[in-house]
Every structure is written in C-alpha cells, then in structure tokens.
Design a protein around this motif. Structure first.
Motif, PDB file in Angstrom:
ATOM      1  N   ILE A 146       0.943  -0.865   0.036  1.00  0.00           N
ATOM      2  CA  ILE A 146       0.007   0.186  -0.120  1.00  0.00           C
ATOM      3  C   ILE A 146       1.491   1.541  -0.828  1.00  0.00           C
ATOM      4  O   ILE A 146       0.739   2.056  -1.030  1.00  0.00           O
ATOM      5  CB  ILE A 146      -0.969   0.120   1.619  1.00  0.00           C
ATOM      6  CG1 ILE A 146      -2.441  -1.048   0.670  1.00  0.00           C
ATOM      7  CG2 ILE A 146      -1.723   1.498   1.207  1.00  0.00           C
ATOM      8  CD1 ILE A 146      -2.977  -1.454   2.038  1.00  0.00           C
ATOM      9  N   ASP A 147       1.808   1.061   0.615  1.00  0.00           N
ATOM     10  CA  ASP A 147       3.042   2.009   1.054  1.00  0.00           C
ATOM     11  C   ASP A 147       3.148   2.425  -0.235  1.00  0.00           C
ATOM     12  O   ASP A 147       3.686   3.506  -0.780  1.00  0.00           O
ATOM     13  CB  ASP A 147       4.239   2.365   2.245  1.00  0.00           C
ATOM     14  CG  ASP A 147       3.364   2.207   3.173  1.00  0.00           C
ATOM     15  OD1 ASP A 147       2.383   2.526   3.112  1.00  0.00           O
ATOM     16  OD2 ASP A 147       4.020   1.348   4.204  1.00  0.00           O
ATOM     17  N   LEU A 148       3.978   1.369  -1.527  1.00  0.00           N
ATOM     18  CA  LEU A 148       4.595   1.827  -2.920  1.00  0.00           C
ATOM     19  C   LEU A 148       3.335   1.845  -3.471  1.00  0.00           C
ATOM     20  O   LEU A 148       4.347   3.444  -3.873  1.00  0.00           O
ATOM     21  CB  LEU A 148       4.659   0.156  -2.895  1.00  0.00           C
ATOM     22  CG  LEU A 148       5.482  -0.129  -4.465  1.00  0.00           C
ATOM     23  CD1 LEU A 148       7.418   0.814  -4.293  1.00  0.00           C
ATOM     24  CD2 LEU A 148       6.176  -1.704  -4.451  1.00  0.00           C
ATOM     25  N   ALA A 149       1.941   1.517  -3.809  1.00  0.00           N
ATOM     26  CA  ALA A 149       1.336   1.833  -4.971  1.00  0.00           C
ATOM     27  C   ALA A 149       1.362   3.707  -4.109  1.00  0.00           C
ATOM     28  O   ALA A 149       0.763   4.372  -5.203  1.00  0.00           O
ATOM     29  CB  ALA A 149       0.299   1.240  -4.544  1.00  0.00           C
ATOM     30  N   ASP A 150       1.189   4.423  -2.484  1.00  0.00           N
ATOM     31  CA  ASP A 150       1.359   5.742  -2.525  1.00  0.00           C
ATOM     32  C   ASP A 150       1.818   6.177  -3.290  1.00  0.00           C
ATOM     33  O   ASP A 150       1.745   7.906  -3.527  1.00  0.00           O
ATOM     34  CB  ASP A 150       1.025   6.107  -0.936  1.00  0.00           C
ATOM     35  CG  ASP A 150      -0.405   5.526  -0.622  1.00  0.00           C
ATOM     36  OD1 ASP A 150      -1.427   4.831  -1.166  1.00  0.00           O
ATOM     37  OD2 ASP A 150      -0.928   4.972   0.979  1.00  0.00           O
ATOM     38  N   ILE A 151       3.255   5.751  -3.122  1.00  0.00           N
ATOM     39  CA  ILE A 151       4.413   6.971  -3.838  1.00  0.00           C
ATOM     40  C   ILE A 151       4.699   6.408  -4.953  1.00  0.00           C
ATOM     41  O   ILE A 151       4.960   7.838  -5.547  1.00  0.00           O
ATOM     42  CB  ILE A 151       5.490   5.584  -2.660  1.00  0.00           C
ATOM     43  CG1 ILE A 151       5.645   5.797  -2.304  1.00  0.00           C
ATOM     44  CG2 ILE A 151       6.789   6.065  -3.982  1.00  0.00           C
ATOM     45  CD1 ILE A 151       6.954   4.937  -1.309  1.00  0.00           C
ATOM     46  N   LEU A 195       4.408   9.804  -7.718  1.00  0.00           N
ATOM     47  CA  LEU A 195       5.250   9.792  -8.561  1.00  0.00           C
ATOM     48  C   LEU A 195       4.325  10.182 -10.119  1.00  0.00           C
ATOM     49  O   LEU A 195       4.566  11.478 -10.997  1.00  0.00           O
ATOM     50  CB  LEU A 195       6.572   8.641  -9.122  1.00  0.00           C
ATOM     51  CG  LEU A 195       7.463   8.579  -7.781  1.00  0.00           C
ATOM     52  CD1 LEU A 195       7.679   6.983  -8.362  1.00  0.00           C
ATOM     53  CD2 LEU A 195       8.003   9.385  -8.107  1.00  0.00           C
ATOM     54  N   GLN A 196       3.483   9.853 -10.194  1.00  0.00           N
ATOM     55  CA  GLN A 196       2.733  10.399 -11.606  1.00  0.00           C
ATOM     56  C   GLN A 196       2.226  11.381 -11.718  1.00  0.00           C
ATOM     57  O   GLN A 196       1.856  12.146 -12.149  1.00  0.00           O
ATOM     58  CB  GLN A 196       1.833   8.849 -11.670  1.00  0.00           C
ATOM     59  CG  GLN A 196       1.709   7.733 -12.297  1.00  0.00           C
ATOM     60  CD  GLN A 196       0.777   6.910 -12.132  1.00  0.00           C
ATOM     61  OE1 GLN A 196      -0.017   7.133 -11.519  1.00  0.00           O
ATOM     62  NE2 GLN A 196       0.528   5.762 -13.048  1.00  0.00           N
ATOM     63  N   ASP A 197       1.916  12.084 -10.295  1.00  0.00           N
ATOM     64  CA  ASP A 197       1.068  13.356 -10.508  1.00  0.00           C
ATOM     65  C   ASP A 197       2.475  14.101 -10.327  1.00  0.00           C
ATOM     66  O   ASP A 197       2.452  15.688 -11.097  1.00  0.00           O
ATOM     67  CB  ASP A 197       0.697  13.651  -8.638  1.00  0.00           C
ATOM     68  CG  ASP A 197      -0.391  12.669  -8.340  1.00  0.00           C
ATOM     69  OD1 ASP A 197      -1.439  11.983  -8.734  1.00  0.00           O
ATOM     70  OD2 ASP A 197      -0.839  12.454  -6.924  1.00  0.00           O
ATOM     71  N   GLU A 198       4.002  14.033  -9.612  1.00  0.00           N
ATOM     72  CA  GLU A 198       4.360  14.627 -10.157  1.00  0.00           C
ATOM     73  C   GLU A 198       5.270  14.981 -11.448  1.00  0.00           C
ATOM     74  O   GLU A 198       5.317  15.726 -11.995  1.00  0.00           O
ATOM     75  CB  GLU A 198       5.997  14.324  -9.178  1.00  0.00           C
ATOM     76  CG  GLU A 198       6.061  14.452  -7.703  1.00  0.00           C
ATOM     77  CD  GLU A 198       6.463  15.647  -7.261  1.00  0.00           C
ATOM     78  OE1 GLU A 198       6.530  16.528  -7.948  1.00  0.00           O
ATOM     79  OE2 GLU A 198       5.683  16.180  -6.067  1.00  0.00           O
ATOM     80  N   VAL A 199       4.562  13.604 -12.534  1.00  0.00           N
ATOM     81  CA  VAL A 199       4.972  14.064 -13.337  1.00  0.00           C
ATOM     82  C   VAL A 199       3.791  14.695 -14.169  1.00  0.00           C
ATOM     83  O   VAL A 199       4.269  15.520 -15.262  1.00  0.00           O
ATOM     84  CB  VAL A 199       4.888  12.533 -14.174  1.00  0.00           C
ATOM     85  CG1 VAL A 199       5.098  12.229 -15.678  1.00  0.00           C
ATOM     86  CG2 VAL A 199       6.101  11.863 -13.695  1.00  0.00           C
ATOM     87  N   ILE A 200       2.680  14.348 -13.901  1.00  0.00           N
ATOM     88  CA  ILE A 200       1.592  15.605 -14.164  1.00  0.00           C
ATOM     89  C   ILE A 200       1.945  16.730 -14.715  1.00  0.00           C
ATOM     90  O   ILE A 200       2.538  17.926 -15.277  1.00  0.00           O
ATOM     91  CB  ILE A 200      -0.043  14.692 -13.870  1.00  0.00           C
ATOM     92  CG1 ILE A 200      -0.211  13.965 -14.008  1.00  0.00           C
ATOM     93  CG2 ILE A 200      -0.516  16.228 -14.083  1.00  0.00           C
ATOM     94  CD1 ILE A 200      -0.930  13.290 -13.453  1.00  0.00           C
ATOM     95  N   ILE A 201       2.712  17.256 -13.233  1.00  0.00           N
ATOM     96  CA  ILE A 201       2.331  18.711 -12.712  1.00  0.00           C
ATOM     97  C   ILE A 201       3.613  19.244 -13.104  1.00  0.00           C
ATOM     98  O   ILE A 201       3.852  19.789 -14.057  1.00  0.00           O
ATOM     99  CB  ILE A 201       2.986  18.817 -11.030  1.00  0.00           C
ATOM    100  CG1 ILE A 201       1.522  18.393 -10.428  1.00  0.00           C
ATOM    101  CG2 ILE A 201       3.550  20.083 -10.922  1.00  0.00           C
ATOM    102  CD1 ILE A 201       2.240  18.627  -8.825  1.00  0.00           C
TER     103      ILE A 201
END
Length: 225
Positions: free
Chosen positions: A4-9, A13-19
């Motif tokens: 679950i922690d890995l999925a949150d990370i 990262l996907q949000d960072e890529v979008i930003i």
C-alpha cells in the motif's frame, strides 16, 4: 502494508510527472512568446514612483510574512479548514494554484499569493486560499458570484486556462449565463445558419429595359437627332 505504501509512492510520482509536464508546457509556451517579441518597451521608473508614492509595495514573501498568524474566522457559508486540524492538509488541491481567489476575481486577474497556513475555504467541493482574512470575509458574502466572475475572466483571457488547468470548467460555461452588475443576463453561444431571401422587394418589370447594346446605341442616336 508495504505494498500500500509503495502504491501511494507510485501515485505520488505520477502526480509529479503530470505537474512537471504542465510546467514544461507552460515554459515552452512562454519561450515561444518571448521569441516573437522583438521590441521591449522600457518603463519609466519616475512615473511608477509617482503612481505608487502612497502605496506600501510588498514582495510576495513580505506579504505572506505579515499575514502569518491572522487566521481566517469568517467566510460566510464556506467551510474553513486549518493546517493543524485537517489531515493531509498539504495535499489539498487549491483552486487558481493557491492565488487569492477574491483578488483574482475583483482585480481583473491579479495574481496575489494566498496564505493557506491561515486557513482555506471550501465551497462546492473546491478549496480556495486568500491573502488575508478580510479577503476571505468578502469572498464569503457571495462565493458563487466571485467564482463565476473569476471563471468568466478566464474565459475571456484564454492564457489563464492552461495555467490554472480549467479546461473542464470553461467548457461547462459555454452555454451558461453571464454575470453583470444588474443581474444575470442570458448569453448563449451556439451555431446558427441564416438564409437570405431571394426576392426581398416586390417584383417589378420595366418594359423599356433592354440589354441589347445595339438597341441602346439606337436610342442614344435618337436622342442626338
């Protein structure tokens, strides 16, 4: 739990890529605009000093420092959330990139940073930051009006659409009403076809009319002799 922690990370990262992609596109557009500018007008510092002689000009950092600790306590019917009360407060997606919503709506697109540490207001499922408690109180008197004025300004200035990622909101406003001082006036945009009438005036036939060149010459000679 580790998965679950890995999925949150991974989601982070996907949000960072979008930003980063949005920032990259924005910088690319700015570079294209800067390449097209061939003439840079130098401003007159003396005129600026005369205009702002009675105004205390602050930087964004100074403005945030002065407003620190002035918690928002009044925002009309909006819900107010504080950093030390709400869980995952730093993950809140603030509208207008965290700029003061009231100032943006009333000052024709002025980008004054809000101070979310003093609290953010939630209205219709969206969060807004403000530069001061006074701005939040004014926004709370009629949130729908100020939100609509801000979006209407963005609709008339497309350069803000990509900056604030308001594509869906602006698309939804295409057939909505336009807000004015006198109230709401319907301003609907749609395609329409118009057919021009072939014969607008009643028909009239001139019996003496002719398109024959020789007949016209003959009539001209008769006028001379």
């Amino acid at each position: 739990p580790q998965f679950i922690d890995l999925a949150d990370i991974w989601m982070g990262l996907q949000d960072e890529v979008i930003i980063l992609s949005s920032i990259n596109n924005f910088l690319w557009e700015l570079q294209n605009l800067s390449n097209k500018v061939s003439i840079v007008n130098d401003y007159d510092q003396t005129k600026l000093d005369d205009i702002a002689q009675h105004v205390d000009i602050l930087t964004d950092a100074e403005r945030l420092e002065r407003s620190m600790g002035n918690l928002i306590t009044d925002c009309g019917e909006c819900l107010i959330y504080y950093p030390n009360v709400m869980k995952d407060f730093e993950k809140i997606n603030l509208e207008f990139l965290g700029f003061c919503a009231w100032t943006f709506a009333t000052a024709k697109g002025a980008l004054i940073p809000g101070n979310p540490n003093n609290g953010v207001a939630k209205w219709r499922g969206k969060f807004y930051a403000f530069k001061s408690p006074e701005a939040a109180a004014k926004f709370g008197k009629n949130p729908d009006r100020y939100v609509y004025e801000a979006l209407n300004f963005v609709r008339n200035h497309p350069e803000y659409i990509h900056l604030f990622q308001l594509h869906e909101e602006i698309k939804a406003m295409q057939s909505q009403e336009e807000l004015t001082e006198k109230g709401l006036q319907l301003k609907v945009r749609h395609n329409q076809k118009i057919q021009t009438d072939v014969h607008i005036l009643p028909p009239y036939i001139d019996k003496d009319y002719t398109s024959n060149v020789w007949e016209l010459k003959r009539r001209a000679l008769r006028l001379l002799y």
